[in-house]
Motif scaffolding. Sequence first.
Motif, PDB file in Angstrom:
ATOM      1  N   GLY A 198      -1.753 -39.227 -24.480  1.00 33.81           N
ATOM      2  CA  GLY A 198      -1.738 -40.700 -24.546  1.00 33.81           C
ATOM      3  C   GLY A 198      -2.526 -41.378 -25.788  1.00 33.81           C
ATOM      4  N   LYS A 199      -3.397 -40.352 -26.467  1.00 32.98           N
ATOM      5  CA  LYS A 199      -4.177 -41.124 -27.149  1.00 32.98           C
ATOM      6  C   LYS A 199      -3.618 -40.791 -28.796  1.00 32.98           C
ATOM      7  N   GLN A 200      -4.077 -41.578 -29.804  1.00 35.76           N
ATOM      8  CA  GLN A 200      -3.777 -41.335 -31.165  1.00 35.76           C
ATOM      9  C   GLN A 200      -4.628 -40.126 -31.709  1.00 35.76           C
ATOM     10  N   VAL A 201      -4.231 -39.052 -32.209  1.00 36.45           N
ATOM     11  CA  VAL A 201      -4.805 -37.938 -32.834  1.00 36.45           C
ATOM     12  C   VAL A 201      -4.245 -37.923 -34.350  1.00 36.45           C
ATOM     13  N   THR A 202      -5.567 -37.888 -35.086  1.00 39.68           N
ATOM     14  CA  THR A 202      -5.348 -37.939 -36.353  1.00 39.68           C
ATOM     15  C   THR A 202      -5.992 -36.536 -37.184  1.00 39.68           C
ATOM     16  N   THR A 203      -5.367 -35.751 -37.886  1.00 36.56           N
ATOM     17  CA  THR A 203      -5.569 -34.674 -38.627  1.00 36.56           C
ATOM     18  C   THR A 203      -5.856 -34.964 -40.055  1.00 36.56           C
ATOM     19  N   ILE A 204      -6.494 -33.862 -40.628  1.00 32.43           N
ATOM     20  CA  ILE A 204      -6.653 -34.029 -42.230  1.00 32.43           C
ATOM     21  C   ILE A 204      -5.319 -34.025 -43.055  1.00 32.43           C
ATOM     22  N   GLU A 205      -4.125 -33.509 -42.450  1.00 30.48           N
ATOM     23  CA  GLU A 205      -2.764 -33.880 -42.855  1.00 30.48           C
ATOM     24  C   GLU A 205      -2.389 -35.288 -43.104  1.00 30.48           C
ATOM     25  N   ALA A 206      -2.829 -36.035 -42.390  1.00 27.96           N
ATOM     26  CA  ALA A 206      -2.545 -37.573 -42.497  1.00 27.96           C
ATOM     27  C   ALA A 206      -3.558 -38.319 -43.594  1.00 27.96           C
ATOM     28  N   MET A 207      -4.395 -37.565 -44.047  1.00 31.57           N
ATOM     29  CA  MET A 207      -5.488 -38.218 -45.101  1.00 31.57           C
ATOM     30  C   MET A 207      -4.826 -38.699 -46.370  1.00 31.57           C
ATOM     31  N   ASP A 208      -3.764 -37.827 -46.672  1.00 30.70           N
ATOM     32  CA  ASP A 208      -3.095 -37.985 -48.085  1.00 30.70           C
ATOM     33  C   ASP A 208      -2.368 -39.569 -47.989  1.00 30.70           C
ATOM     34  N   SER A 209      -1.864 -40.058 -46.611  1.00 31.72           N
ATOM     35  CA  SER A 209      -1.326 -41.411 -46.673  1.00 31.72           C
ATOM     36  C   SER A 209      -2.153 -42.491 -45.987  1.00 31.72           C
ATOM     37  N   ASP A 210      -3.564 -42.223 -46.217  1.00 32.69           N
ATOM     38  CA  ASP A 210      -4.500 -43.273 -45.341  1.00 32.69           C
ATOM     39  C   ASP A 210      -5.444 -43.679 -46.808  1.00 32.69           C
ATOM     40  N   ARG A 211      -5.596 -44.771 -46.724  1.00 34.56           N
ATOM     41  CA  ARG A 211      -6.316 -45.321 -47.956  1.00 34.56           C
ATOM     42  C   ARG A 211      -7.881 -44.753 -48.203  1.00 34.56           C
ATOM     43  N   ILE A 212      -8.536 -44.761 -46.962  1.00 27.46           N
ATOM     44  CA  ILE A 212      -9.970 -44.116 -46.951  1.00 27.46           C
ATOM     45  C   ILE A 212      -9.791 -42.599 -47.492  1.00 27.46           C
ATOM     46  N   GLY A 213      -8.796 -42.071 -46.911  1.00 26.70           N
ATOM     47  CA  GLY A 213      -8.621 -40.532 -46.825  1.00 26.70           C
ATOM     48  C   GLY A 213      -8.316 -40.191 -48.407  1.00 26.70           C
ATOM     49  N   GLN A 214      -7.715 -41.141 -49.136  1.00 26.43           N
ATOM     50  CA  GLN A 214      -7.337 -40.920 -50.492  1.00 26.43           C
ATOM     51  C   GLN A 214      -8.426 -41.027 -51.379  1.00 26.43           C
ATOM     52  N   ALA A 215      -9.084 -42.076 -50.932  1.00 26.23           N
ATOM     53  CA  ALA A 215     -10.440 -42.252 -51.784  1.00 26.23           C
ATOM     54  C   ALA A 215     -11.460 -41.295 -51.608  1.00 26.23           C
ATOM     55  N   LEU A 216     -11.579 -40.840 -50.441  1.00 24.62           N
ATOM     56  CA  LEU A 216     -12.376 -39.812 -50.019  1.00 24.62           C
ATOM     57  C   LEU A 216     -12.253 -38.281 -50.680  1.00 24.62           C
ATOM     58  N   GLN A 217     -10.809 -38.071 -50.537  1.00 27.61           N
ATOM     59  CA  GLN A 217     -10.308 -36.908 -51.275  1.00 27.61           C
ATOM     60  C   GLN A 217     -10.692 -36.788 -52.809  1.00 27.61           C
ATOM     61  N   ALA A 218     -10.457 -38.191 -53.597  1.00 27.20           N
ATOM     62  CA  ALA A 218     -10.689 -38.243 -55.080  1.00 27.20           C
ATOM     63  C   ALA A 218     -12.272 -38.210 -55.327  1.00 27.20           C
ATOM     64  N   ALA A 219     -12.940 -38.678 -54.226  1.00 28.10           N
ATOM     65  CA  ALA A 219     -14.385 -38.678 -54.436  1.00 28.10           C
ATOM     66  C   ALA A 219     -14.755 -37.101 -54.518  1.00 28.10           C
ATOM     67  N   TRP A 220     -14.261 -36.451 -53.382  1.00 28.87           N
ATOM     68  CA  TRP A 220     -14.662 -35.133 -53.260  1.00 28.87           C
ATOM     69  C   TRP A 220     -14.256 -34.283 -54.419  1.00 28.87           C
ATOM     70  N   ILE A 221     -13.062 -34.543 -55.298  1.00 30.43           N
ATOM     71  CA  ILE A 221     -12.791 -34.042 -56.234  1.00 30.43           C
ATOM     72  C   ILE A 221     -13.876 -34.021 -57.642  1.00 30.43           C
ATOM     73  N   ARG A 222     -14.037 -35.342 -57.642  1.00 31.84           N
ATOM     74  CA  ARG A 222     -14.878 -36.045 -58.728  1.00 31.84           C
ATOM     75  C   ARG A 222     -16.141 -35.521 -58.628  1.00 31.84           C
ATOM     76  N   ASN A 223     -16.733 -35.171 -57.330  1.00 31.65           N
ATOM     77  CA  ASN A 223     -17.985 -34.438 -57.099  1.00 31.65           C
ATOM     78  C   ASN A 223     -18.067 -33.102 -56.926  1.00 31.65           C
ATOM     79  N   ASP A 224     -16.941 -32.564 -57.264  1.00 34.17           N
ATOM     80  CA  ASP A 224     -16.864 -30.876 -57.040  1.00 34.17           C
ATOM     81  C   ASP A 224     -17.313 -30.544 -55.825  1.00 34.17           C
ATOM     82  N   VAL A 225     -17.086 -31.179 -54.730  1.00 36.17           N
ATOM     83  CA  VAL A 225     -17.628 -30.759 -53.372  1.00 36.17           C
ATOM     84  C   VAL A 225     -17.120 -29.498 -52.895  1.00 36.17           C
ATOM     85  N   PRO A 226     -15.936 -29.237 -52.837  1.00 33.40           N
ATOM     86  CA  PRO A 226     -15.295 -27.947 -52.280  1.00 33.40           C
ATOM     87  C   PRO A 226     -15.962 -26.578 -52.940  1.00 33.40           C
ATOM     88  N   GLN A 227     -16.317 -25.735 -52.111  1.00 30.50           N
ATOM     89  CA  GLN A 227     -16.715 -24.470 -52.848  1.00 30.50           C
ATOM     90  C   GLN A 227     -15.599 -23.602 -52.073  1.00 30.50           C
TER      91      GLN A 227
END
Length: 182
Positions: free
Chosen positions: A67-96
């Motif tokens: 009965g609760k709202q579960v949000t996964t990484i797959e929803a971050m593409d359509s979330d404004r905070i998620g989009q901004a974070l993903q863009a910042a992740w790319i700009r800062n070369d975070v993933p190894q």
Amino acid sequence: MISLSLNGKTVQLSATPDTPLLWALRDELGYTGTKFGCGIAVCGACTVLVDGKPIRSCVTTIEAVAGKQVTTIEAMDSDRIGQALQAAWIRNDVPQCGYCQSGQIMSAAALLARNPKPSDTDIDAAMRRNLCRCGTYNRIRAAIRQRRCDGEAANPARPSPRAALRRWKVPAPRRRAGCRAK
């Protein structure tokens, strides 16, 4: 059958009530962005949001999120905070290796949703339970700081992979003197 809201859609799960949410997401529903890391809620690779709060899906049963709202990484593409974070992740070369990144982004999104301008102490406190085996903690903190400073960026959309990779293209070699095209 257990019902919950997953990324804004109601889903029915036929797994037993004591099934960890992680396995229901991955095996029954096909949401493989959430990763298995340790199985004991220590590493944070399996972090998802339940009613906006980060939880470890490897030790949380589906019965606990009924009965609760579960949000996964797959929803971050359509979330404004998620989009901004993903863009910042790319700009800062975070993933190894990238294995922990979905959990890192989910924890960062929860932080920024409840505190749009966190201090470095707030960032450290929110991210301390997410482990990165590659040691990109400084870049993670920088990406969250950048998102914090950008606020509501004019265009927070994630850049295309091609645009993100243009930075690493090697310039074409120069022609040597005397080698003219005829």
